[in-house]
Design a protein around this motif. Structure first.
Motif, short mmCIF file in Angstrom:
data_model
loop_
_atom_site.label_atom_id
_atom_site.label_comp_id
_atom_site.label_asym_id
_atom_site.label_seq_id
_atom_site.Cartn_x
_atom_site.Cartn_y
_atom_site.Cartn_z
N PHE A 62 0.80 -1.21 0.00
CA PHE A 62 0.00 0.00 0.00
C PHE A 62 0.84 1.28 0.00
CE2 PHE A 62 -3.62 -2.42 2.33
CZ PHE A 62 -3.97 -3.02 1.13
N LYS A 63 2.19 1.14 0.04
CA LYS A 63 3.12 2.28 -0.05
C LYS A 63 2.93 3.27 1.10
CE LYS A 63 4.64 0.73 -4.02
NZ LYS A 63 5.98 0.10 -4.13
N ARG A 64 2.56 2.79 2.26
CA ARG A 64 2.42 3.67 3.42
C ARG A 64 3.77 3.84 4.08
NH1 ARG A 64 -1.91 6.55 3.34
NH2 ARG A 64 -1.89 6.70 5.63
N PRO A 65 4.24 5.07 4.31
CA PRO A 65 5.57 5.27 4.89
C PRO A 65 5.63 4.82 6.35
CG PRO A 65 4.41 7.35 4.72
CD PRO A 65 3.55 6.34 4.01
N HIS A 66 6.82 4.41 6.77
CA HIS A 66 7.05 4.06 8.16
C HIS A 66 7.13 5.33 9.01
CE1 HIS A 66 8.42 0.32 6.23
NE2 HIS A 66 8.16 -0.27 7.38
N HIS A 67 6.89 5.17 10.30
CA HIS A 67 7.08 6.27 11.24
C HIS A 67 8.34 6.02 12.06
CE1 HIS A 67 2.75 6.83 10.32
NE2 HIS A 67 3.07 8.10 10.46
N LEU A 68 9.08 7.07 12.30
CA LEU A 68 10.39 6.96 12.94
C LEU A 68 10.28 7.10 14.46
CD1 LEU A 68 12.40 9.24 10.48
CD2 LEU A 68 12.12 6.74 10.39
N ALA A 69 11.23 6.46 15.14
CA ALA A 69 11.34 6.62 16.58
C ALA A 69 11.97 7.97 16.90
CB ALA A 69 12.18 5.48 17.16
N LYS A 70 11.52 8.57 17.99
CA LYS A 70 12.07 9.85 18.44
C LYS A 70 13.05 9.61 19.58
CE LYS A 70 8.01 11.65 19.15
NZ LYS A 70 6.94 12.59 19.52
N ASP A 111 15.44 8.87 14.91
CA ASP A 111 16.30 7.80 14.40
C ASP A 111 15.86 7.54 12.97
OD1 ASP A 111 17.62 7.49 16.80
OD2 ASP A 111 16.39 5.83 17.49
N LEU A 112 16.77 7.67 12.01
CA LEU A 112 16.41 7.43 10.62
C LEU A 112 16.04 5.97 10.40
CD1 LEU A 112 19.00 9.57 8.61
CD2 LEU A 112 16.59 10.06 9.03
N LEU A 113 15.35 5.72 9.33
CA LEU A 113 14.86 4.38 8.99
C LEU A 113 16.04 3.40 8.93
CD1 LEU A 113 11.99 3.41 8.38
CD2 LEU A 113 12.53 3.58 5.95
N GLY A 114 15.91 2.30 9.68
CA GLY A 114 16.95 1.28 9.70
C GLY A 114 17.96 1.43 10.80
N PHE A 115 17.87 2.52 11.58
CA PHE A 115 18.87 2.78 12.61
C PHE A 115 18.19 3.10 13.95
CE2 PHE A 115 20.67 4.09 8.51
CZ PHE A 115 21.74 3.22 8.44
N SER A 138 6.70 11.33 9.81
CA SER A 138 6.97 11.54 11.23
C SER A 138 6.84 13.01 11.62
CB SER A 138 8.36 11.01 11.58
OG SER A 138 8.49 9.65 11.22
N ILE A 139 7.24 13.91 10.72
CA ILE A 139 7.08 15.34 10.98
C ILE A 139 5.61 15.71 11.04
CG2 ILE A 139 7.40 17.65 9.97
CD1 ILE A 139 10.11 16.71 8.95
N GLN A 140 4.82 15.15 10.15
CA GLN A 140 3.39 15.44 10.15
C GLN A 140 2.73 14.98 11.44
OE1 GLN A 140 2.25 13.56 6.49
NE2 GLN A 140 2.79 15.33 5.23
N GLN A 141 3.24 13.90 12.03
CA GLN A 141 2.72 13.44 13.32
C GLN A 141 3.00 14.45 14.43
OE1 GLN A 141 4.14 9.46 14.27
NE2 GLN A 141 2.09 8.66 13.87
N LEU A 142 4.06 15.25 14.28
CA LEU A 142 4.40 16.25 15.29
C LEU A 142 3.40 17.40 15.33
CD1 LEU A 142 8.26 16.60 14.63
CD2 LEU A 142 7.14 15.19 16.38
#
Length: 350
Positions: A62-70, A111-115, A138-142
């Motif tokens: 579905f091409k939904r982007p992941h959300h990053l950890a803060k 934390d960027l994707l994968g890290f 992730s920015i939009q979630q802020l």
């Protein structure tokens, strides 16, 4: 739409159940009930398989982007988002966060994707758009109150530039520290030689098999940690290799920067061995007045002194009317004051 909502609910509930299964420990009970132990292990494995399936369905299909950890989300005021470099985590911004905590900013380090603590899907290419889409989600979630100040280090600069290119309305100012820019450089022999050297080194890294052991770590791994500060583990090795190949070596930053409408500060360290310090005017055009270039005494790492300079550029972005003093101007002022003191000393002896 209903199906998507149901899928999202299932993912959330499955994630919560998976966390419960992982966290609850029945060691004393399980020692007397091996069948229960086997049953819980099988349930955990089944839930893990289901989570992996729906992760691929939701994000890959579905091409939904992941959300990053803060790593950090503190303060109030103008939102400042910090993006670390390859093989690192949001912890590298410690000194910057400490200094910004004294000022009226909301500071967020991802934390960027994968890290770090962010998702590490094994099917992802980890190109610059994969990273940028995850940062944007992730920015939009802020829910920032307005355009943000975006700060990048090393590969984080390439991601920050792509984010600004995709959503220029969301980015107020860019601060790019130690950007590994390999496209659009002047056609000079010294640039070509260094580029050849870097890409040969990167190709060796791509074919390298690390030990992931402190006791048996090879010299190359120890040097990578000391020089570049890489924090590579078994879980982050594939994201590291793929990000190096698809984001650093196949970059879009030079072309993207030419299209950006917002001002930016490009900062290089004079002792950095991992980037090429090109002249922004030559790289991006002599008529590009939006780019301010700075060179400071720093290596590739984010030291306390480098952090002070980065925070100064953030303050300049927030208060553009204040008088800016470049490092060169400071050196000239110091040299002038020393010269006046020497002249005064000679006059007094005469």
């Amino acid at each position: 739409m209903v199906a998507a909502c149901m899928l999202g609910t299932f993912l959330a509930e499955s994630s919560a159940l998976h966390c419960i299964v992982r966290k609850v420990r029945f060691r004393s009970v399980l020692s007397f009930h091996p069948k229960l132990h086997s049953s819980i292990q099988a349930s955990s494995y089944t839930i893990g398989m289901a989570m992996n399936f729906f992760d691929k369905l939701w994000h890959q299909k579905f091409k939904r982007p992941h959300h990053l950890a803060k790593t950090v989300d503190t303060g109030t005021g103008q939102t400042v988002v910090l993006l670390h470099g390859i093989g690192r985590s949001g912890q590298v911004w410690q000194h910057v966060v400490e200094q910004l905590a004294k000022l009226p900013y909301r500071v967020v380090a991802f934390d960027l994707l994968g890290f770090g603590a962010s998702p590490k899907p094994d099917w992802l290419e980890y190109d610059v758009d994969d990273h940028a889409q995850a940062v944007l989600a992730s920015i939009q979630q802020l829910r920032p109150k307005g355009p943000i100040i975006l700060v990048g280090h090393s590969m984080g600069c390439l991601v920050a530039v792509r984010v600004a290119r995709l959503r220029p309305d969301l980015t107020k100012h860019l601060v790019l520290y130690e950007m590994p820019l390999y496209e659009g450089l002047p056609q000079k022999k010294r640039y070509r030689l260094r580029l050849d050297l870097y890409f040969k080194m990167y190709e060796r890294i791509l074919g390298y098999q690390p030990t992931f052991s402190v006791e048996t770590a090879k010299l190359a791994e120890r040097l990578a940690g000391r020089i570049a500060g890489f924090e590579i583990t078994k879980a982050t090795w594939q994201p590291f290799v793929k990000s190096l190949r698809h984001t650093v070596m196949k970059q879009t930053a030079a072309a993207d920067i030419k299209q950006l409408p917002m001002p930016m500060d490009v900062i290089y360290g004079s002792y950095d061995m991992l980037v090429i310090r090109g002249k922004p005017q030559q790289t991006f055009g002599f008529d590009n007045e939006r780019i301010a270039s700075h060179t400071i005494r720093a290596r590739h790492l984010i030291s306390k002194s480098a952090s002070r300079f980065i925070v100064g550029r953030i303050e300049d972005a927030e208060h553009p009317d204040r008088v800016k003093v470049s490092p060169l101007s400071r050196k000239k002022k110091v040299a002038a004051s020393v010269k006046r003191a020497q002249q005064a000393a000679r006059r007094s002896r005469a």
